[in-house]
Design a protein around this motif. Structure first.
Motif, mmCIF file in Angstrom:
data_model
loop_
_atom_site.group_PDB
_atom_site.id
_atom_site.type_symbol
_atom_site.label_atom_id
_atom_site.label_comp_id
_atom_site.label_asym_id
_atom_site.label_seq_id
_atom_site.Cartn_x
_atom_site.Cartn_y
_atom_site.Cartn_z
ATOM 1 N N PHE A 183 0.804 -1.221 0.000
ATOM 2 C CA PHE A 183 0.000 0.000 0.000
ATOM 3 C C PHE A 183 0.839 1.273 0.000
ATOM 4 O O PHE A 183 1.819 1.396 0.728
ATOM 5 C CB PHE A 183 -0.909 0.025 1.239
ATOM 6 N N LEU A 184 0.437 2.195 -0.817
ATOM 7 C CA LEU A 184 0.809 3.604 -0.754
ATOM 8 C C LEU A 184 -0.482 4.374 -1.005
ATOM 9 O O LEU A 184 -1.057 4.226 -2.091
ATOM 10 C CB LEU A 184 1.864 3.966 -1.812
ATOM 11 N N PRO A 185 -0.984 5.137 -0.040
ATOM 12 C CA PRO A 185 -0.320 5.594 1.184
ATOM 13 C C PRO A 185 -0.015 4.451 2.149
ATOM 14 O O PRO A 185 -0.616 3.381 2.082
ATOM 15 C CB PRO A 185 -1.350 6.542 1.794
ATOM 16 N N LEU A 186 0.907 4.726 3.047
ATOM 17 C CA LEU A 186 1.325 3.709 3.992
ATOM 18 C C LEU A 186 0.273 3.495 5.074
ATOM 19 O O LEU A 186 -0.318 4.440 5.587
ATOM 20 C CB LEU A 186 2.653 4.117 4.632
ATOM 21 N N HIS A 187 0.057 2.226 5.392
ATOM 22 C CA HIS A 187 -0.798 1.848 6.520
ATOM 23 C C HIS A 187 -0.023 0.870 7.378
ATOM 24 O O HIS A 187 0.668 -0.009 6.859
ATOM 25 C CB HIS A 187 -2.068 1.130 6.037
ATOM 26 N N ARG A 188 -0.142 1.024 8.692
ATOM 27 C CA ARG A 188 0.419 0.027 9.596
ATOM 28 C C ARG A 188 -0.665 -0.982 9.959
ATOM 29 O O ARG A 188 -1.847 -0.667 9.945
ATOM 30 C CB ARG A 188 0.981 0.690 10.853
ATOM 31 N N ASN A 189 -0.257 -2.177 10.307
ATOM 32 C CA ASN A 189 -1.228 -3.218 10.634
ATOM 33 C C ASN A 189 -2.175 -2.791 11.750
ATOM 34 O O ASN A 189 -3.368 -3.090 11.706
ATOM 35 C CB ASN A 189 -0.499 -4.513 11.028
ATOM 36 N N ARG A 190 -1.649 -2.076 12.728
ATOM 37 C CA ARG A 190 -2.486 -1.654 13.857
ATOM 38 C C ARG A 190 -3.568 -0.663 13.447
ATOM 39 O O ARG A 190 -4.561 -0.510 14.152
ATOM 40 C CB ARG A 190 -1.620 -1.036 14.950
#
Length: 549
Positions: free
Chosen positions: A429-436
């Motif tokens: 993914f871009l934009p970036l997502h963190r798992n949390r």
């Protein structure tokens, strides 16, 4: 009309997935910077309007689990640093690779308006909504994206960015590619030299958050390509199903009468071409999927290996799965015991909770049951049933979140299989997502499921399609009522006129026809009681003879 619509959509706002077209030039790859200008003011990430800034990417230093024994061999390690070390960091409720969009659950020019959408049971959609669903999916499949492309080579094969290797794909197929890319094998160099025991979105804790983000982005892209901001992904509630209920030409496509492995020609999906579905071929060659067409969509529901999947999941198995209080356990992989994530994913027994089950259940069971494109992890998103299936899986995840209300600390911070730690950026993914970021309730992300509404709301929702269908036909019903009313008045007027002409005995001066319809006699009948009795019997006998009795 459709051509005009597509032309307009191709000039619409940019997308949010990997790889953004503005970031795939030789210059961007060599500088490792993906901070495109926002069209609103021309500044990188919309910085001039306070939408975001271009910042260095920070990745977690927490250790991964032992399942992946390599380092520095896979472009997905410490995502997205192999490709980009600077990206847009959006402020407030802004989101997107250039901060041009709103965060999930928000809308408006300044992304300040809170909105909540409703994902419905696919069988509760109106006829018009079912037509729109199929049309929108087909439109997304036929519309080439102007906003992003997909990688057809590794960063090394691109000579560290000097020779970009990307391909154009449709809006729909970029999601097919994303699902392939996140689950593909690690290429160790040369034909057949791969490490297949790795997956950045399956077999570990990120399975549910990753697919939640995946569906939200997919839903948003269909809204964009269709121009319909109200579109939501419906779900298929497959609990206790005996067959593929959605496999009809009005929905996801019926079975071909000539080849049980193909779709009916009466479905638009029968003309679809799949891509990135031949994992064994890519592994043997030691290459990435090149995003070329690989033949028709395949499906043969129910004719699967019964030793692997006996039947589709039951309501009792879903309830048992939701009752498990631990999100993940042990090594947090396919062997995890009493793990909600592992049991829902299908590698834990849905009756005992023991991991490493020889038979597959829950989520995995349905993929195997479809016995075609859906049965391949890397190629499963080619089948539009994927959307309906994962929407229901996501709703079960939502049930668990609401029942157990976990804190973010229950999501593992370290030692999960690579790609699955809490702070890891989701691939690709871009934009970036963190798992949390997606270990939270759907309500915080702006959507709800119809069957999770309260009792009164569920009742109203279940009545909605019938009321809408009634709205479509009520003008005709009203017209029929008016015509019937006029006819009734005309008949009444005729009877009244006859009564005035012949006197009050008109009701006795009638001749019964074979049916129930009666007309006033032209001449008054003069007969004795005996004659009248004979007349009634004759009519009855005539009726019986006419009725064949």
């Amino acid at each position: 009309m459709w051509s005009v619509l597509v032309a307009l959509l191709l000039l619409s706002a940019p997308s949010e997935q990997q790889f953004p077209r503005p970031c795939t030039s030789r210059e961007s790859l060599l500088t490792k910077e993906c901070c495109p200008p926002w069209e609103g003011d021309g500044s990188a990430c919309g910085a001039g309007s306070g939408r975001g800034v271009c910042l260095d990417v920070e990745v977690s230093a927490q250790p991964d689990g032992p399942q992946y024994p390599f380092s520095g061999l896979d472009d997905r390690e410490k995502w997205p640093l192999v490709f980009f070390n600077r990206t847009c960091s959006c402020t407030g409720n802004f989101m997107g690779f250039d901060c041009s969009d709103c965060a999930f659950g928000y809308s408006g020019e300044k992304c300040s308006e809170r909105r909540e959408s409703l994902r419905r049971n696919v069988f509760h959609l109106t006829r018009a909504e079912r037509v729109r669903l199929v049309s929108y999916l087909n439109l997304a499949k036929r519309t080439v994206s102007r906003d992003y492309v997909v990688a057809t080579g590794t960063y090394g094969e691109m000579e560290n960015g000097s020779v970009p290797m990307f391909a154009n794909v449709s809006v729909y197929d970029v999601f097919v590619w994303m699902h392939y890319y996140v689950s593909r094998a690690t290429l160790l160099g040369g034909p057949g030299n791969v490490w297949s025991a790795v997956d950045f979105a399956h077999w570990a804790p990120a399975f549910l958050p990753w697919h939640r983000a995946f569906l939200l982005h997919w839903e948003r892209e269909i809204r964009k390509v269709s121009g319909d901001p109200s579109f939501t992904v419906p779900y298929w509630d497959w609990r206790d199903a005996q067959a593929c209920d959605v496999c009809t030409d009005q929905l996801m496509g019926g079975r071909s009468p000539r080849d049980p492995d193909l779709l009916s020609p009466g479905s638009v999906f029968s003309s679809w071409t799949v891509l990135c579905s031949r994992a064994e071929v890519y592994n043997e060659r030691g290459v990435l999927c090149d995003a070329r067409g690989e033949g028709p969509l395949r499906r043969n529901p129910g004719n699967h290996n019964r030793n692997v999947v006996e039947r589709l999941p039951t309501s009792a198995e879903v309830e048992f799965t939701v009752s498990l209080s631990n999100y993940d356990t042990g090594d947090m992989d396919r062997g995890a015991n009493m793990s909600f994530r592992n049991t829902l994913e299908g590698f834990g027994d849905p009756q005992t909770g023991l991991g490493g089950s020889a038979a597959l259940g829950m989520h995995a069971a349905l993929h195997v049951f479809m016995n075609g494109s859906m049965s391949s992890v890397q190629g499963s998103a080619n089948d539009p049933i994927f959307l309906l299936h994962h929407a229901f899986v996501d709703s079960i995840y939502e049930q668990w979140l609401r029942r157990h209300r976990p804190s973010v600390t229950q999501y593992p911070e370290s030692n999960a299989p690579i790609g699955h730690n809490r702070e890891y950026h989701m691939v690709p993914f871009l934009p970036l997502h963190r798992n949390r970021d997606f270990f939270i309730s759907s309500k915080d992300l702006g959507y709800e499921y119809s069957y999770l509404l309260d009792t009164n709301q569920r009742l109203a929702e279940s009545m909605r399609p019938y009321l809408e269908e009634l709205q479509e036909v009520w003008p005709w019903l009203l017209l029929a009522g008016l015509v019937g009313g006029v006819a009734s008045v005309a008949v009444a007027a005729a009877l009244l006129a006859a009564t005035r002409r012949y006197g009050g005995s008109v009701w006795r001066r009638t001749r019964r026809w074979r049916g129930s319809f009666v007309l006033p006699e032209r001449q008054q009948l003069i007969c004795s009681d005996t004659d009248e009795h004979k007349h009634r019997n004759y009519q009855s006998a005539e009726q019986r003879q006419g009725d064949g009795t």
